[in-house]
Design an enzyme around this catalytic site. Structure first.
Site, mmCIF file in Angstrom:
data_model
loop_
_atom_site.group_PDB
_atom_site.id
_atom_site.type_symbol
_atom_site.label_atom_id
_atom_site.label_comp_id
_atom_site.label_asym_id
_atom_site.label_seq_id
_atom_site.Cartn_x
_atom_site.Cartn_y
_atom_site.Cartn_z
ATOM 1 N N GLN A 278 -5.045 -69.853 -46.925
ATOM 2 C CA GLN A 278 -6.269 -69.101 -47.043
ATOM 3 C C GLN A 278 -7.445 -70.261 -46.961
ATOM 4 O OE1 GLN A 278 -6.622 -67.277 -50.885
ATOM 5 N NE2 GLN A 278 -8.637 -66.385 -50.666
ATOM 6 N N GLU B 176 -3.908 -57.627 -60.478
ATOM 7 C CA GLU B 176 -4.763 -56.469 -60.130
ATOM 8 C C GLU B 176 -4.454 -55.226 -60.756
ATOM 9 O OE1 GLU B 176 -6.314 -56.822 -56.085
ATOM 10 O OE2 GLU B 176 -5.956 -58.936 -55.993
ATOM 11 N N HIS C 144 -13.267 -63.983 -62.151
ATOM 12 C CA HIS C 144 -12.307 -64.473 -61.036
ATOM 13 C C HIS C 144 -13.003 -65.123 -59.965
ATOM 14 C CE1 HIS C 144 -9.235 -65.306 -58.187
ATOM 15 N NE2 HIS C 144 -9.844 -64.347 -57.275
ATOM 16 N N THR D 201 2.444 -57.803 -50.825
ATOM 17 C CA THR D 201 1.828 -57.169 -51.957
ATOM 18 C C THR D 201 2.843 -56.118 -52.630
ATOM 19 O OG1 THR D 201 -0.396 -57.021 -50.698
ATOM 20 C CG2 THR D 201 -0.261 -56.033 -52.720
ATOM 21 N N THR E 17 -8.611 -59.715 -58.395
ATOM 22 C CA THR E 17 -8.203 -60.506 -59.582
ATOM 23 C C THR E 17 -8.810 -60.177 -60.822
ATOM 24 O OG1 THR E 17 -7.330 -61.975 -57.800
ATOM 25 C CG2 THR E 17 -7.017 -62.733 -60.365
ATOM 26 N N ARG F 297 -2.658 -69.994 -50.786
ATOM 27 C CA ARG F 297 -4.094 -70.617 -51.095
ATOM 28 C C ARG F 297 -4.364 -71.692 -50.060
ATOM 29 N NH1 ARG F 297 -6.103 -66.718 -54.116
ATOM 30 N NH2 ARG F 297 -5.380 -66.278 -56.011
ATOM 31 N N TYR G 118 -12.995 -56.942 -55.158
ATOM 32 C CA TYR G 118 -13.103 -58.456 -55.701
ATOM 33 C C TYR G 118 -13.894 -58.109 -56.959
ATOM 34 C CZ TYR G 118 -13.954 -63.354 -55.018
ATOM 35 O OH TYR G 118 -13.692 -65.111 -55.060
ATOM 36 N N ARG H 71 -17.824 -75.027 -55.408
ATOM 37 C CA ARG H 71 -19.164 -75.015 -55.492
ATOM 38 C C ARG H 71 -19.827 -74.822 -56.794
ATOM 39 N NH1 ARG H 71 -21.762 -73.113 -50.856
ATOM 40 N NH2 ARG H 71 -20.896 -73.684 -49.031
ATOM 41 N N GLU I 156 -1.880 -62.742 -57.936
ATOM 42 C CA GLU I 156 -3.173 -62.303 -58.194
ATOM 43 C C GLU I 156 -3.156 -61.049 -59.095
ATOM 44 O OE1 GLU I 156 -5.806 -61.720 -55.362
ATOM 45 O OE2 GLU I 156 -6.588 -63.858 -55.124
ATOM 46 N N TYR J 70 -9.897 -68.813 -43.829
ATOM 47 C CA TYR J 70 -10.557 -67.521 -44.326
ATOM 48 C C TYR J 70 -11.998 -67.249 -43.864
ATOM 49 C CZ TYR J 70 -13.760 -69.741 -47.815
ATOM 50 O OH TYR J 70 -14.703 -70.622 -48.388
ATOM 51 N N LYS K 153 -2.642 -63.360 -47.199
ATOM 52 C CA LYS K 153 -2.440 -62.506 -47.921
ATOM 53 C C LYS K 153 -1.803 -61.242 -47.412
ATOM 54 C CE LYS K 153 -6.295 -63.295 -50.832
ATOM 55 N NZ LYS K 153 -6.100 -62.975 -52.275
ATOM 56 N N ASP L 277 -8.707 -54.309 -50.634
ATOM 57 C CA ASP L 277 -8.460 -55.108 -51.588
ATOM 58 C C ASP L 277 -10.340 -55.332 -51.930
ATOM 59 O OD1 ASP L 277 -7.477 -56.196 -54.064
ATOM 60 O OD2 ASP L 277 -7.048 -57.990 -53.107
ATOM 61 N N ASP M 259 -1.194 -59.262 -55.634
ATOM 62 C CA ASP M 259 -1.624 -59.731 -54.268
ATOM 63 C C ASP M 259 -1.353 -61.127 -54.241
ATOM 64 O OD1 ASP M 259 -3.056 -59.988 -51.865
ATOM 65 O OD2 ASP M 259 -5.074 -59.940 -52.973
ATOM 66 N N GLU N 241 -6.923 -70.378 -60.718
ATOM 67 C CA GLU N 241 -7.585 -70.616 -61.909
ATOM 68 C C GLU N 241 -6.911 -71.393 -63.078
ATOM 69 O OE1 GLU N 241 -9.910 -66.578 -62.450
ATOM 70 O OE2 GLU N 241 -8.249 -66.483 -60.992
HETATM 71 MN MN MN Z 1 -6.685 -59.801 -54.117
#
Ligand code: MN
Length: 440
Positions: free
Chosen positions: A251, A212, A145, A268, A370, A248, A140, A154, A210, A255, A264, A138, A244, A384
């Site tokens: 994650q 995709e 996104h 899928t 995504t 969260r 990015y 951040r 997600e 992660y 994840k 997968d 996907d 989001e």
């Molecule tokens: Mn993904």
């Protein structure tokens, strides 16, 4: 680069009348491949091509004969119910069969009487994965996104410095890839809130989708022999929608430092119909970088990639809650975006994946990451759209959502349209959420 030919002529019509409906995802200019059988039966899976609201059963079609020696050889593996051997034949066979099927299904075709008996209504079939998925990666590539998600955590530093240079990705899990319509069980995982002293095992409270695309590899490469950018698209067999599913909260805790794992790998979902590069050819657009962004390194750059390596594909997500389903209300659209906003092209993903010598194989699947749009309300995930769960979304029936509840169904759709070309679509990629099961 695939040239347009007679199979793309927007005036071309099919004797399958529903294929001529301007709203159909599957006009004669599309002809995607899928694996199906009569719904609820135990019959062997078979390969078909979508046309209008029908499936052309390619085993029955081959039995009708009259295809000629070359086309019969292409149809042979398909008649056995397997897409993989045909995928491994490469772009020549795929293009050739497209031309043959476009003739046979075209208005005025003398094959009509023979092939009429090889049609099965899509409403009467069930689907399998189009082929055995080999390895799953997968990426990015959705910069909007990536920026939005990092901003949640951040605000001062929305993108990591490697993002404009490296097609970021991780190796995913192929075993839990399922086809459209398969329910998805809410996963358990370790959760730890900011004020919790220790983590606990519990069902995820932040289940998300997600939006995709997935790219299936047709022909692979030998280990140690990278695929040059000029050759990359020749290895791409076709495209599906890909959800996907992501937990969260799991994650967020797991992660670092090695990336997503159980958040994840539980499911899928992909769409059943594989849309070919030929079908997408009229919707190529230039690959361009904003003036304030670095240009790709030379191994990720080519004149063809710049001229037409990107694709104009409209993507959307729909949500249907259990209450909506009971009331007979269809999925409500949550957002729309476009794959032309992807930061990298399909060719760049294939080349980057192999540049260190990694071997791709027939049936491997590359996820796009995504695909969120640049605007507000164009997030390709609930993370989001709900701004990290802080701002619930209000649906038309008054229900609200931050993340998915049990019984919710997510449906991805996509289509391509432009003046001078026939609109094509991808069908659907749907899954609904089942309640978690706690271990005894
Ligand atoms: Mn993904």
């Amino acid at each position: 680069m695939i040239a347009l030919d007679a199979t793309h002529d927007p005036a071309r019509r099919s004797w399958v009348e529903t294929a001529n409906d301007p709203a159909s995802d599957f006009p004669i200019q599309n002809l995607p491949f899928g694996r199906f059988r009569p719904a609820g039966s135990a019959q062997p899976w078979r390969i078909g091509a979508a046309i209008g609201d029908q499936v052309l059963d390619l085993r029955l079609a081959r039995e009708q004969g009259g295809w000629g020696r070359v086309a019969s050889a292409w149809l042979e593996p398909l008649a056995e119910g397997e897409l993989a051997p045909f995928m491994a034949l490469g772009a020549g066979a795929r293009r050739g069969l497209r031309a043959v099927l476009a003739m046979a299904l075209g208005e005025g075709s003398e094959r009509r009487a023979a092939l009429q008996a090889c049609l099965v209504p899509q409403a009467a079939v069930e689907y399998a994965l189009p082929c055995r998925i080999g390895d799953y990666t997968d990426f990015y590539t959705g910069i909007h996104h990536a920026t939005a998600v990092r901003k949640l955590f951040r605000p001062d530093n929305p993108l990591l410095p490697n993002y404009p240079w490296v097609p970021i990705g991780y190796h995913g899990r192929a075993s839990s890839i399922v086809v459209d319509g398969t329910p998805v069980r809410r996963p358990l995982g370790q959760l730890k809130g900011p004020d919790d002293a220790v983590p606990r095992l519990a069902p995820t409270q932040r289940l998300d989708h997600e939006l995709e695309l997935g790219f299936l590899i047709g022909t692979g490469n030998a280990q140690g022999e990278p695929i040059a950018i000029g050759e990359a698209e020749a290895h791409w067999f076709g495209t599906v929608l890909l959800n996907d599913w992501s937990a969260r909260d799991v994650q967020a805790w797991e992660y670092q430092p090695l990336g997503p794992f159980l958040s994840k790998n539980f499911a899928t979902t992909i769409s059943p119909w594989v849309v070919t590069p030929e079908a997408l050819a009229p919707f190529r657009v230039p690959f361009e970088r904003a003036a304030d962004q670095p240009q790709p390194l030379p191994y990720l750059d080519s004149p063809a990639n710049r001229a037409g390596g990107a694709f104009d594909i409209v993507l959307e997500v729909g949500l249907q809650t259990a209450a909506m389903r009971e009331a007979g209300v269809p999925h409500q659209r949550l957002m729309q975006s476009n794959f032309r906003d992807s930061y990298w092209t399909i060719a760049q993903l294939i080349t980057h994946h192999t540049i260190g010598g990694c071997n791709l194989g027939s049936g491997d699947l590359l996820g796009s990451g995504t695909q969120s749009g640049p605007g507000a309300g164009q997030g390709g995930s609930l993370l989001e759209l709900s701004e990290g769960g802080r701002k619930p979304i209000t649906l038309a029936n008054g229900e609200t959502r931050t993340f998915l509840l049990d019984g919710d169904s997510i449906e991805l759709r996509a289509h391509c349209a432009r003046p001078g070309a026939r609109r094509i679509g991808f069908g659907r990629c749907e899954g609904h959420v089942l309640a978690a099961v706690m271990p005894a």
